[in-house]
Write an enzyme that holds these catalytic residues in place. Structure first.
Site, PDB file in Angstrom:
ATOM      1  N   SER A 116       0.846  -1.189   0.000  1.00 59.88           N
ATOM      2  CA  SER A 116       0.000   0.000   0.000  1.00 59.88           C
ATOM      3  C   SER A 116       0.883   1.240   0.000  1.00 59.88           C
ATOM      4  CB  SER A 116      -0.909   0.013   1.238  1.00 59.88           C
ATOM      5  OG  SER A 116      -0.131   0.151   2.420  1.00 59.88           O
ATOM      6  N   LYS A 117       0.254   2.408  -0.004  1.00 58.37           N
ATOM      7  CA  LYS A 117       0.995   3.665  -0.096  1.00 58.37           C
ATOM      8  C   LYS A 117       1.948   3.889   1.074  1.00 58.37           C
ATOM      9  CE  LYS A 117      -2.196   6.238  -3.036  1.00 58.37           C
ATOM     10  NZ  LYS A 117      -3.099   7.416  -3.140  1.00 58.37           N
ATOM     11  N   ARG A 118       1.669   3.245   2.216  1.00 63.73           N
ATOM     12  CA  ARG A 118       2.560   3.457   3.354  1.00 63.73           C
ATOM     13  C   ARG A 118       3.950   2.861   3.110  1.00 63.73           C
ATOM     14  NH1 ARG A 118      -0.977  -0.371   5.137  1.00 63.73           N
ATOM     15  NH2 ARG A 118      -0.176  -2.414   5.726  1.00 63.73           N
TER      16      ARG A 118
END
Length: 483
Positions: free
Chosen positions: A254-256
């Site tokens: 994910s974006k994290r």
């Protein structure tokens, strides 16, 4: 006679191309091309709420940049068009009504309020089959009165449904877990669960490649194929794509974890060919080979379902950097400079020889986005401490380096032809005359000019990059600091 293998990629235009979607597209493409088959692109835009303007263009541009060319689809056309689902609505209505006629689907007139009342305190609930057995008279009455409706698939309420996946083997689900899913929504648009099955059949898709989040949904699709009396396609579900955070913990990508869209990676300075090469190996490995660098032609030649893994694949940015650095090193000078020079020209002052600086960086950077961090010593005179002059190998220290700099300053000021070869010869001649190690002289000059321990290039290469005026000023500054 066996069918020509046909695969498809059917993204929703809801934003940038996620790395996971790109991997699905790539594997689907390679599976077809490795066997001389056909690859189709279809845009699934039936979820009108989530549409993002321009996202279809992003999809088309991404496939073009990555070299994933499709045989049928938007722009190129083909015999099975249209290839945008919102342009195929009459087709879905026709096939939904065929299932109603055969008893495998039905009109549902339940209001949103009634459906909401079926949910528990956690907002979880499923349809209870309320309209499943309405009489023909009730149905006609509601249709005539214009009562809003959806069309639902009639699921079996006992037994099991199973299929064989090429990667995960047999997958079975108890039919009691299935709900009568919506096929056509109240606004006339089909759901993904229904329309992709109709499209795959009508477009002759023989192999469906997608992420393993669909593993347990696929029995529902199999039941649709069975209800129509169609042959099921071969299913190929791909392993999960995971990401690793700074602490080494692994979770779904994910974006994290950083940039997770193709465009983000390109904007950061990664090459499309390197990205494709790397994601090709996220869940697949070639048989009987330890090869890591693959061209698209080599991927087509080597790809096979047998090389796919069930285990989750971890997207490792450090590994991607290694791939990208190899691709940058392999770039011809003109192609490399086309990407590097605009960045350097924007960051550096006019007196900096950015072309020479680009040469020094060619084999050192992992991606073009890190150029700025590499050249901080060029764009400003970094603060430094005198201990940088100490080097055991060359037997240097701040005192003898100050002597070298003081001696060399007037010699360098007298140099007219300011280039690497001339500067190297002048400093080497000084070292010989003073009976000093050439390495010790170069160390003193390099530290004074570069103002950091590690630099891309040696003393004379850096002076050529900085130009005469800036190099002399930096040496003067170093002498003052050492004094």
């Amino acid at each position: 006679m066996s069918k020509t293998i046909t695969t498809r990629f059917a993204p929703s235009p809801t934003g940038f191309m996620h790395i996971g979607n790109l991997r699905t597209a790539l594997y689907s493409y390679l599976l077809a091309k490795s066997q001389g088959g056909k690859f189709i692109l279809r845009i699934e835009d039936t979820d009108q709420v989530r549409l993002v303007e321009g996202a279809s263009d992003v999809i088309l541009n991404t496939l073009k940049m990555t070299g994933i060319d499709y045989d049928e689809g938007p722009v190129v056309g083909g015999e099975h068009g249209p290839y945008v689902q919102s342009e195929r609505l009459p087709i879905y209505k026709e096939y939904a009504e065929k299932l109603i006629a055969s008893g495998n689907a039905y009109y549902c007139f339940c209001t949103p309020e009634r459906l909401e009342s079926l949910k528990d305190e956690n907002g979880i609930g499923g349809y209870d089959g309320h309209c499943r057995n309405l009489s023909n008279e009730e149905i006609e009455k509601n249709l005539t009165a214009g009562v809003p409706y959806v069309i639902r698939q009639k699921m079996p309420d006992e037994g099991t449904t199973s299929y064989v996946d090429e990667v995960y083997g047999e997958v079975e689900i108890d039919n009691s877990e299935l709900r009568d899913q919506i096929m056509i929504k109240a606004d006339g648009y089909p759901t993904y669960n229904f329309c992709h099955v109709v499209d795959d059949y009508l477009m002759g898709v023989t192999h469906v490649v997608r992420g393993n989040e669909y593993l347990t949904s696929t029995p529902k699709y199999c039941l649709l194929y069975d209800a129509f009396g169609w042959e099921r396609p071969t299913y190929v579900h791909l392993p999960l794509l995971m990401g690793k955070d700074d602490e080494g913990k692994v979770s779904k990508l994910s974006k994290r974890h950083g940039a997770v869209s193709f465009q983000d990676l390109v904007n950061d300075g990664y090459l499309p060919e390197a990205i494709v090469n790397y994601i090709a190996l996220l869940g697949w490995c070639p048989k009987d080979s330890n090869q890591e660098i693959f061209s698209m032609a080599e991927l087509k030649e080597n790809f096979g379902i047998g090389g796919l893994s069930k285990s989750p694949a971890v997207f490792d940015y450090e590994k991607l950097k290694w791939f990208n650095s190899e691709y940058i090193k392999a770039l011809p000078d003109d192609a490399y400079e086309e990407k590097a020079l605009p960045i350097l020209n924007e960051l550096c002052e006019e007196h900096i020889d950015t072309k020479k600086l680009a040469v020094l960086l060619h084999t050192r950077i992992a991606y073009f986005g890190e150029i700025e961090s590499f050249i901080g010593f060029v764009t400003s005179r970094l603060p430094m401490t005198s201990d940088l002059y100490t080097n055991k190998k060359n037997k240097t220290n701040p005192e003898n380096c100050k002597e070298v700099l003081t001696d060399c300053l007037p010699i360098l000021e007298a140099v007219e032809n300011w280039n690497n070869d001339t500067l190297f010869a002048v400093l080497k001649e000084y070292a010989a005359a003073k009976e000093k190690k050439a390495g010790a002289v170069m160390w003193a000059i390099r530290v004074a000019v570069g103002r950091q321990a590690i630099t891309p290039g040696g003393a004379t290469e850096l002076m050529e990059v900085f130009g005469k005026a800036e190099s002399i000023e930096r040496i003067k500054l170093a002498i003052e600091e050492l004094a």
